[in-house]
Design a protein around this motif. Structure first.
Motif, PDB file in Angstrom:
ATOM      1  N   UNK A   1       8.956   1.328   0.190  1.00 25.30           N
ATOM      2  CA  UNK A   1       7.875   0.871  -0.690  1.00 25.30           C
ATOM      3  C   UNK A   1       6.719   0.180   0.032  1.00 25.30           C
ATOM      4  N   UNK A   2       6.850  -0.065   1.309  1.00 26.02           N
ATOM      5  CA  UNK A   2       5.823  -0.817   2.047  1.00 26.02           C
ATOM      6  C   UNK A   2       4.730   0.071   2.641  1.00 26.02           C
ATOM      7  N   UNK A   3       4.996   1.374   2.718  1.00 21.85           N
ATOM      8  CA  UNK A   3       4.048   2.227   3.440  1.00 21.85           C
ATOM      9  C   UNK A   3       2.732   2.425   2.687  1.00 21.85           C
ATOM     10  N   UNK A   4       2.781   2.428   1.384  1.00 25.52           N
ATOM     11  CA  UNK A   4       1.541   2.622   0.615  1.00 25.52           C
ATOM     12  C   UNK A   4       0.535   1.517   0.921  1.00 25.52           C
ATOM     13  N   UNK A   5       1.019   0.272   0.953  1.00 24.95           N
ATOM     14  CA  UNK A   5       0.123  -0.853   1.250  1.00 24.95           C
ATOM     15  C   UNK A   5      -0.399  -0.777   2.682  1.00 24.95           C
ATOM     16  N   UNK A   6       0.476  -0.405   3.618  1.00 21.35           N
ATOM     17  CA  UNK A   6       0.035  -0.315   5.017  1.00 21.35           C
ATOM     18  C   UNK A   6      -1.018   0.765   5.194  1.00 21.35           C
ATOM     19  N   UNK A   7      -0.780   1.916   4.565  1.00 23.87           N
ATOM     20  CA  UNK A   7      -1.761   3.004   4.670  1.00 23.87           C
ATOM     21  C   UNK A   7      -3.087   2.603   4.033  1.00 23.87           C
ATOM     22  N   UNK A   8      -3.005   1.775   3.004  1.00 23.38           N
ATOM     23  CA  UNK A   8      -4.219   1.334   2.320  1.00 23.38           C
ATOM     24  C   UNK A   8      -5.096   0.418   3.146  1.00 23.38           C
ATOM     25  N   UNK A   9      -4.556  -0.115   4.238  1.00 24.27           N
ATOM     26  CA  UNK A   9      -5.328  -1.021   5.091  1.00 24.27           C
ATOM     27  C   UNK A   9      -6.019  -0.298   6.246  1.00 24.27           C
ATOM     28  N   UNK A  10      -5.769   1.012   6.361  1.00 24.11           N
ATOM     29  CA  UNK A  10      -6.387   1.795   7.429  1.00 24.11           C
ATOM     30  C   UNK A  10      -7.312   2.852   6.831  1.00 24.11           C
ATOM     31  N   UNK A  11      -8.111   3.460   7.694  1.00 21.94           N
ATOM     32  CA  UNK A  11      -8.974   4.548   7.242  1.00 21.94           C
ATOM     33  C   UNK A  11      -8.115   5.706   6.765  1.00 21.94           C
ATOM     34  N   UNK A  12      -8.599   6.521   5.850  1.00 21.82           N
ATOM     35  CA  UNK A  12      -9.901   6.405   5.167  1.00 21.82           C
ATOM     36  C   UNK A  12      -9.871   5.483   3.959  1.00 21.82           C
ATOM     37  N   UNK A  13      -8.713   4.934   3.614  1.00 20.71           N
ATOM     38  CA  UNK A  13      -8.633   4.061   2.432  1.00 20.71           C
ATOM     39  C   UNK A  13      -9.453   2.795   2.612  1.00 20.71           C
ATOM     40  N   UNK A  14      -9.425   2.230   3.817  1.00 19.76           N
ATOM     41  CA  UNK A  14     -10.173   0.994   4.092  1.00 19.76           C
ATOM     42  C   UNK A  14     -11.339   1.324   5.022  1.00 19.76           C
TER      43      UNK A  14
END
Length: 579
Positions: free
Chosen positions: A127-140
């Motif tokens: 469950x932690x990967x969605x938040x981690x991916x959200x902190x990197x490009x292209x999400x951030x």
């Protein structure tokens, strides 16, 4: 219809799949390397870090701890992680241009499906990967270097854990005093990740190749998928208790639930007509219960006893857990298992000998060690020779506890029972009346008791030797009536065979002239004879409370020694596991 895996699923697992991962995955890893190297030529370089970023990554690796992880302590992988990042000069191999690589995303997708392998996605930070991916490009749009560092370190640790867990299991079997050695199977994890995963064109395919290559493992994986689905469908209703055993023709208020459950697990065919609201236990339901009882190693009498009722009330989620624990043990098996092994499964009370294509050549019931004080050990070794008409050298513990009291009361006891006293050179000291002096030497362990060869010998007429530290072997027995019992833990640790002559013919198949006629002649001859095998044979004594047979039927067995309970207790503590 019995509880079975779809034949279509089994047909989807041809032997070529097994061949792909022959040699515990090393060969396939090398083949995958070509793809990885090709991808690497066109891939962007790993994300370079500032001096501050490098220091942050080094601090995480040296501490062997990352608070972001579900299981923060990765000290047992610390040296692997250090070697991995040393090889990249402390840049980030899973990040390029502050964006997760395609391989990173593929690896995360595999981790999220870990439950399908009998593992838990939670252990690999599901469950932690969605938040981690959200902190990197292209999400951030403006990701921080600190987030990239923690993402990369977390993925490295999780992938290393996953590869190791899937390949050799989470817990070292030596922790349980099992004689199985996973050391020879271990990957060089930093090299494996760098050469085969980080730049792979198909990460999922590479990671699938680290699994055990055994057909029984594959069948258990498919059964796991089936039971995960069934557990989600079942309403979990418990069958009501009964004051006495329910016999065919009896009225029982639990019949509607019984119908639903037996249909769900496959013992009652979907096209069998039974009244959905009836309360009489009869007809096809009785046959379905017999099928269910057979799958659990019970006497298939069709009567719903307290034991059968307890078996029926085991939640399907618990059956899933049994499969997960069994899959962990599959991952402990040695490489020698690939060479026509003989496998005895203790909770099943059964033995199978396999040919070169993993097809069953010989199968039979066995008697194993008593659950209290005489457990048959779990280990692997190699069968070297067969002895026809063996002597039985009585172990000192048995001689002291069971024989000396009889001898003290009757000095002629040994002669009457066909035993004799020998010295350390196996020379006979007394074959008649036992004197007080001989009794004292027996008590002191200076002399020994052995049983003469013959039909009444406790080892029967043949024994099969695979030298090991446990002094355990296969042997015939004069007590053949024990094989008709559904639970067969009656020995002092060795394994008694239902059809010893069949096994003898099979293990001697490469020794010229040893057909059934000659084997029977040797068993019923007048001399003790040792025959060395032309080709030694791998032997495995295993402990699996779930077996999926070649026809896809799923069988469950009691945890007679408590090994499942012990393994579950260790796994519940989380990483780091005993190595």
């Amino acid at each position: 219809m019995r509880s079975r895996i779809s034949k279509g699923l089994l047909l989807a697992l041809p032997l070529v799949t097994i061949g792909l991962i022959w040699g515990h995955g090393i060969g396939s890893a090398r083949r995958a390397r070509t793809q990885s190297e090709t991808s690497a030529k066109s891939a962007a370089p790993p994300q370079q870090l500032s001096l501050e970023g490098q220091a942050s990554l080094r601090a995480i690796i040296q501490a062997g701890n990352l608070t972001d992880l579900r299981w923060p302590d990765f000290s047992d992988y610390g040296k692997h992680a250090q070697k991995f990042y040393d090889s990249y000069a402390y840049s980030l191999p899973w990040v390029r241009g502050m964006e997760p690589t395609a391989q990173a995303r593929e690896a995360i997708a595999v981790l999220l499906k870990a439950d399908q392998k009998g593992l838990s996605a939670e252990d690999y930070d599901g469950p932690r990967w969605t938040e981690r991916l959200g902190k990197l490009k292209p999400a951030a749009p403006r990701p921080s270097e600190a987030d990239a560092v923690r993402f990369d370190a977390a993925l490295t640790v999780c992938v290393m854990r996953y590869v190791s867990d899937l390949h050799i299991g989470k817990v070292n079997p030596k922790h349980f005093d099992f004689g199985l050695d996973v050391e020879a199977k271990k990957y060089d994890l930093p090299e494996f990740l760098k050469e085969n995963v980080v730049n792979a064109s198909d990460v999922a395919a590479v990671l699938a190749q680290v699994e055990p290559p055994y057909p029984g493992y594959r069948r258990t994986i498919q059964a796991l998928h089936t039971y995960l689905e069934l557990a989600g469908k079942d309403d979990g209703e418990q069958l009501p208790g009964a004051k006495k055993t329910i016999a065919p023709g009896d009225s029982y208020p639990g019949v509607p639930r019984l119908i639903r459950l037996l249909r769900l697990v496959g013992d009652l065919s979907a096209d069998t007509t039974v009244p959905a609201d009836g309360t009489v236990y009869q007809g096809p339901l009785v046959d379905a219960i017999k099928s269910f009882q057979r799958r659990l190693g019970r006497e298939p009498d069709g009567r719903i006893s307290a034991q059968t009722l307890a078996d029926l009330n085991v939640p399907l989620s618990r059956r899933v857990r049994q499969m997960q624990l069994t899959l962990e043990r599959w991952r402990w098996l040695p490489l020698a298992y690939q060479k026509s092994p003989i496998v005895a499964n203790v909770p099943e009370f059964h033995l199978r000998a396999y040919d070169e294509n993993f097809k069953i050549a010989v199968t039979m019931n066995v008697v194993v060690g008593k659950a209290y004080g005489h457990n048959t050990p779990v280990f692997s070794d190699t069968m070297q020779y067969v002895i026809f008409r063996p002597y039985w050298s009585v172990p000192y513990s048995i001689a002291r506890a069971e024989f000396l009291p009889h001898i003290a009361r009757d000095p002629d006891y040994l002669e009457k029972k066909g035993y004799e006293v020998v010295d350390s050179r196996q020379e006979v000291v007394a074959s008649g009346t036992v004197t007080a002096d001989v009794i004292e030497q027996l008590r002191a362990g200076k002399l020994f008791i052995r049983q003469k060869p013959g039909p009444k010998n406790s080892l029967g007429l043949v024994k099969f030797i695979f030298p090991n530290n446990y002094d355990v072997y296969f042997h015939d027995t004069p007590e053949h009536e024990l094989f008709s019992k559904s639970r067969r833990d009656f020995s002092h640790g060795c394994i008694r065979l239902e059809k010893p002559a069949d096994l003898a013919v099979w293990v001697l198949r490469n020794n010229p002239g040893w057909n059934m006629e000659r084997v029977l002649a040797a068993m019923n001859g007048d001399k003790t004879q040792q025959v060395n095998l032309a080709h030694p044979i791998p032997v495995l004594i295993v402990y699996a409370t779930v077996i999926v047979t070649e026809d896809g039927v799923v069988h469950f067995y009691d945890d007679i020694y408590g090994h499942d309970a012990s393994l579950e207790k260790v796994l519940a503590k989380g990483y780091p596991y005993p190595g």
